[in-house]
Every structure is written in C-alpha cells, then in structure tokens.
Design a protein around this motif. Structure first.
Motif, mmCIF file in Angstrom:
data_model
loop_
_atom_site.group_PDB
_atom_site.id
_atom_site.type_symbol
_atom_site.label_atom_id
_atom_site.label_comp_id
_atom_site.label_asym_id
_atom_site.label_seq_id
_atom_site.Cartn_x
_atom_site.Cartn_y
_atom_site.Cartn_z
ATOM 1 N N GLY A 118 -6.366 78.931 75.238
ATOM 2 C CA GLY A 118 -6.437 79.257 73.817
ATOM 3 C C GLY A 118 -5.137 79.864 73.316
ATOM 4 N N PHE A 119 -4.751 79.479 72.113
ATOM 5 C CA PHE A 119 -3.559 80.008 71.455
ATOM 6 C C PHE A 119 -3.943 80.531 70.087
ATOM 7 C CE2 PHE A 119 -1.767 76.785 74.262
ATOM 8 C CZ PHE A 119 -0.632 77.405 74.774
ATOM 9 N N ASP A 120 -3.275 81.561 69.657
ATOM 10 C CA ASP A 120 -3.312 81.940 68.256
ATOM 11 C C ASP A 120 -2.214 81.097 67.622
ATOM 12 O OD1 ASP A 120 -2.610 83.102 65.765
ATOM 13 O OD2 ASP A 120 -3.520 84.999 66.376
ATOM 14 N N LEU A 121 -2.595 79.986 66.998
ATOM 15 C CA LEU A 121 -1.603 79.031 66.506
ATOM 16 C C LEU A 121 -0.674 79.608 65.451
ATOM 17 C CD1 LEU A 121 -3.421 75.591 66.414
ATOM 18 C CD2 LEU A 121 -1.663 76.397 67.973
ATOM 19 N N THR A 122 -1.159 80.531 64.657
ATOM 20 C CA THR A 122 -0.290 81.141 63.655
ATOM 21 C C THR A 122 0.817 81.937 64.344
ATOM 22 O OG1 THR A 122 -2.147 81.275 62.123
ATOM 23 C CG2 THR A 122 -0.222 82.618 61.610
ATOM 24 N N LYS A 123 0.456 82.737 65.336
ATOM 25 C CA LYS A 123 1.463 83.513 66.066
ATOM 26 C C LYS A 123 2.407 82.588 66.830
ATOM 27 C CE LYS A 123 -1.105 87.797 66.702
ATOM 28 N NZ LYS A 123 -1.763 88.668 67.683
ATOM 29 N N LEU A 124 1.853 81.560 67.471
ATOM 30 C CA LEU A 124 2.678 80.612 68.214
ATOM 31 C C LEU A 124 3.671 79.924 67.273
ATOM 32 C CD1 LEU A 124 3.413 79.034 70.789
ATOM 33 C CD2 LEU A 124 1.572 77.422 70.198
ATOM 34 N N LEU A 136 10.567 72.764 62.122
ATOM 35 C CA LEU A 136 9.234 72.975 62.648
ATOM 36 C C LEU A 136 8.215 72.920 61.513
ATOM 37 C CD1 LEU A 136 8.222 73.924 65.526
ATOM 38 C CD2 LEU A 136 8.309 76.217 64.616
ATOM 39 N N ALA A 137 7.022 72.415 61.799
ATOM 40 C CA ALA A 137 5.947 72.404 60.800
ATOM 41 C C ALA A 137 4.611 72.557 61.515
ATOM 42 C CB ALA A 137 5.967 71.108 60.007
ATOM 43 N N LEU A 138 3.686 73.267 60.897
ATOM 44 C CA LEU A 138 2.316 73.402 61.374
ATOM 45 C C LEU A 138 1.470 72.500 60.492
ATOM 46 C CD1 LEU A 138 0.421 74.962 63.310
ATOM 47 C CD2 LEU A 138 0.166 76.671 61.508
ATOM 48 N N ILE A 139 0.764 71.553 61.107
ATOM 49 C CA ILE A 139 0.100 70.491 60.342
ATOM 50 C C ILE A 139 -1.370 70.367 60.745
ATOM 51 C CG2 ILE A 139 0.045 67.988 59.946
ATOM 52 C CD1 ILE A 139 3.090 68.017 60.398
ATOM 53 N N GLN A 140 -2.244 70.423 59.760
ATOM 54 C CA GLN A 140 -3.673 70.184 59.963
ATOM 55 C C GLN A 140 -3.908 68.681 59.850
ATOM 56 O OE1 GLN A 140 -6.211 72.788 60.223
ATOM 57 N NE2 GLN A 140 -7.409 71.059 60.915
ATOM 58 N N VAL A 141 -4.487 68.066 60.868
ATOM 59 C CA VAL A 141 -4.744 66.625 60.838
ATOM 60 C C VAL A 141 -5.852 66.329 59.833
ATOM 61 C CG1 VAL A 141 -5.591 64.662 62.197
ATOM 62 C CG2 VAL A 141 -3.907 66.231 63.179
ATOM 63 N N LYS A 142 -5.640 65.252 59.052
ATOM 64 C CA LYS A 142 -6.643 64.784 58.081
ATOM 65 C C LYS A 142 -7.257 63.504 58.649
ATOM 66 C CE LYS A 142 -3.476 64.415 55.234
ATOM 67 N NZ LYS A 142 -2.466 64.054 54.346
ATOM 68 N N TYR A 143 -8.555 63.447 58.664
ATOM 69 C CA TYR A 143 -9.265 62.279 59.202
ATOM 70 C C TYR A 143 -9.787 61.433 58.052
ATOM 71 C CZ TYR A 143 -8.939 65.131 63.355
ATOM 72 O OH TYR A 143 -8.452 65.883 64.389
ATOM 73 N N THR A 144 -9.652 60.113 58.201
ATOM 74 C CA THR A 144 -10.039 59.218 57.105
ATOM 75 C C THR A 144 -10.525 57.884 57.662
ATOM 76 O OG1 THR A 144 -9.272 58.182 55.053
ATOM 77 C CG2 THR A 144 -7.669 58.340 56.850
ATOM 78 N N GLU A 175 -10.819 68.045 65.729
ATOM 79 C CA GLU A 175 -10.415 69.155 64.860
ATOM 80 C C GLU A 175 -8.993 69.590 65.216
ATOM 81 O OE1 GLU A 175 -13.385 72.206 64.111
ATOM 82 O OE2 GLU A 175 -14.914 70.875 64.962
ATOM 83 N N GLU A 176 -8.074 68.635 65.071
ATOM 84 C CA GLU A 176 -6.713 68.793 65.580
ATOM 85 C C GLU A 176 -5.756 69.482 64.607
ATOM 86 O OE1 GLU A 176 -3.258 65.881 67.460
ATOM 87 O OE2 GLU A 176 -5.264 65.087 67.116
ATOM 88 N N VAL A 177 -4.902 70.304 65.190
ATOM 89 C CA VAL A 177 -3.785 70.933 64.496
ATOM 90 C C VAL A 177 -2.539 70.585 65.310
ATOM 91 C CG1 VAL A 177 -2.762 73.110 63.734
ATOM 92 C CG2 VAL A 177 -5.244 72.817 63.678
ATOM 93 N N ARG A 178 -1.454 70.282 64.621
ATOM 94 C CA ARG A 178 -0.235 69.873 65.311
ATOM 95 C C ARG A 178 0.936 70.765 64.922
ATOM 96 N NH1 ARG A 178 -0.790 63.253 64.579
ATOM 97 N NH2 ARG A 178 -2.374 63.044 66.207
ATOM 98 N N ILE A 179 1.818 70.964 65.885
ATOM 99 C CA ILE A 179 3.101 71.587 65.587
ATOM 100 C C ILE A 179 4.144 70.507 65.787
ATOM 101 C CG2 ILE A 179 4.809 73.331 66.239
ATOM 102 C CD1 ILE A 179 2.553 75.151 67.099
ATOM 103 N N LEU A 180 4.905 70.274 64.734
ATOM 104 C CA LEU A 180 5.927 69.238 64.726
ATOM 105 C C LEU A 180 7.297 69.882 64.952
ATOM 106 C CD1 LEU A 180 6.312 66.211 62.599
ATOM 107 C CD2 LEU A 180 8.013 67.958 62.213
ATOM 108 N N PHE A 181 8.050 69.317 65.867
ATOM 109 C CA PHE A 181 9.407 69.773 66.158
ATOM 110 C C PHE A 181 10.367 68.641 65.826
ATOM 111 C CE2 PHE A 181 6.511 71.638 69.182
ATOM 112 C CZ PHE A 181 6.902 72.956 69.282
ATOM 113 N N GLN A 182 11.510 68.970 65.315
ATOM 114 C CA GLN A 182 12.556 67.954 65.160
ATOM 115 C C GLN A 182 13.781 68.432 65.910
ATOM 116 O OE1 GLN A 182 13.525 66.709 61.201
ATOM 117 N NE2 GLN A 182 14.743 65.023 61.939
ATOM 118 N N THR A 183 14.301 67.535 66.749
ATOM 119 C CA THR A 183 15.452 67.923 67.577
ATOM 120 C C THR A 183 16.766 67.669 66.857
ATOM 121 O OG1 THR A 183 15.457 65.747 68.629
ATOM 122 C CG2 THR A 183 14.275 67.520 69.726
#
Length: 183
Positions: A118-124, A136-144, A175-183
């Motif tokens: 388990g992670f506290d995603l906001t803190k991470l 960096l971006a914190l993204i809530q996945v939308k299902y459709t 119920e996915e949340v993603r953290i996006l990184f760009q190098t």
C-alpha cells in the motif's frame, strides 16, 4: 506484485515505470485515442528544416523533402514514427485503489502468490514531484465503453492525458490511478 518485484522495490526504494506502449492490454493507450489528422504540411513547414538540420551525415536518408510531402504523409509520420518515438520517453506506474480484489491478485501476483504493497499516493506523488518537477502527473483512469479520439495538435496536454487515462470499462474493477513520468 510478484514477491520478487516487491522485494526489489523495498530493497532499492524504487517503483517500476513502464512505457505505455508495453502495457499488457493492447487497447490500453491505443493510438486511436489520438487524432493526428490536423497534422497538415503547412503546420509542420517550420519544423521540417529544423528536423533535417539536426540529422548527421549518416542519417541523410531520413531527411524529409518538404516539396514532395503530402498531408497524408505528414499524418502517417506523426502516427507511425514521431508519436511512437515520443511515447518511449514516457513511463507509467500503475496503482489500484483496492488491495483486495481477487481478479487483481490473479492478474498481477502470479496467481495469488505475490504481495500487495500500500502507498499513500498523494505523498508518493509529491515526493516524486520534488525530484522530477514538471515531468510528472497523477492521473485517475477513466473507464468507458465508447472511445473518442482527441486532436493531438489542438490541445497537446489534454490529448496526452486522454491517451494515458482512457481505458475500457471491462477493467473498471481495477480502480486504477497512474503516475506518469517523462524522461
């Protein structure tokens, strides 16, 4: 995650980030979510000489001849070459808001033999953001169940967010949340 992955995460204090082009669902981050049709020759006229000037002598075969370039060819270049190359510079870490879903355990932990951390995603997210700043971006996945494409050139940021965050509703149990990184 499999036990070996969890052990490595804890020992090295790292998280895995995968290219969206390597996800296990071939429709996740599908290029059809992006519309490149407004990538017309006139729009790219200024960038082509810049692109050509950066090529080394050994790469002369990659030079683009502006005069013979059609709008269809420009769209093809963006869809099949330019954007896929850009996509390789993106890493995504995927998390679930639920740790007790049996399907998730069977899909991601080698048939219920792994662990869930388990992670506290906001803190991470904010601790990673201190390291990566604007990459960096914190993204809530939308299902459709219906997919629409967004114009990549009309609103670049919105189209990338849409591409990364849109997923088929058959995966909604994640119920996915993603953290996006760009190098």
């Amino acid at each position: 995650m499999p036990f070996e992955g969890a052990k490595m995460l804890l020992e090295n204090m790292t998280i895995m980030a995968k290219s969206p082009t390597e996800f296990n669902d071939p429709y996740d981050c599908d290029l059809e979510l992006l519309d490149f049709s407004s990538a017309l020759k006139d729009r790219t006229r200024k960038s082509i000489p810049d692109f050509n000037s950066k090529l080394s002598t050994s790469e002369n075969h990659r030079k683009i001849d502006l005069e013979s370039l059609t709008d269809d060819k420009v769209i093809e270049i963006y869809k099949n070459y330019a954007f896929p190359n850009f996509a390789k510079t993106i890493g995504v870490s995927c998390f679930s808001e639920k740790g007790d879903n049996s399907l998730m355990w069977s899909h991601y932990t080698r048939s219920h033999k792994g662990v869930c951390i388990g992670f506290d995603l906001t803190k991470l997210y904010f601790s990673l953001r201190d390291l990566k700043k604007d990459q960096l971006a914190l993204i809530q996945v939308k299902y459709t169940d219906t997919f629409k494409s967004l114009d990549y050139f009309e609103d670049y940021n919105a189209s990338i967010y849409h591409w990364i965050s849109t997923k088929s509703d058959i995966w909604s149990y994640e119920e996915e949340v993603r953290i996006l990184f760009q190098t």
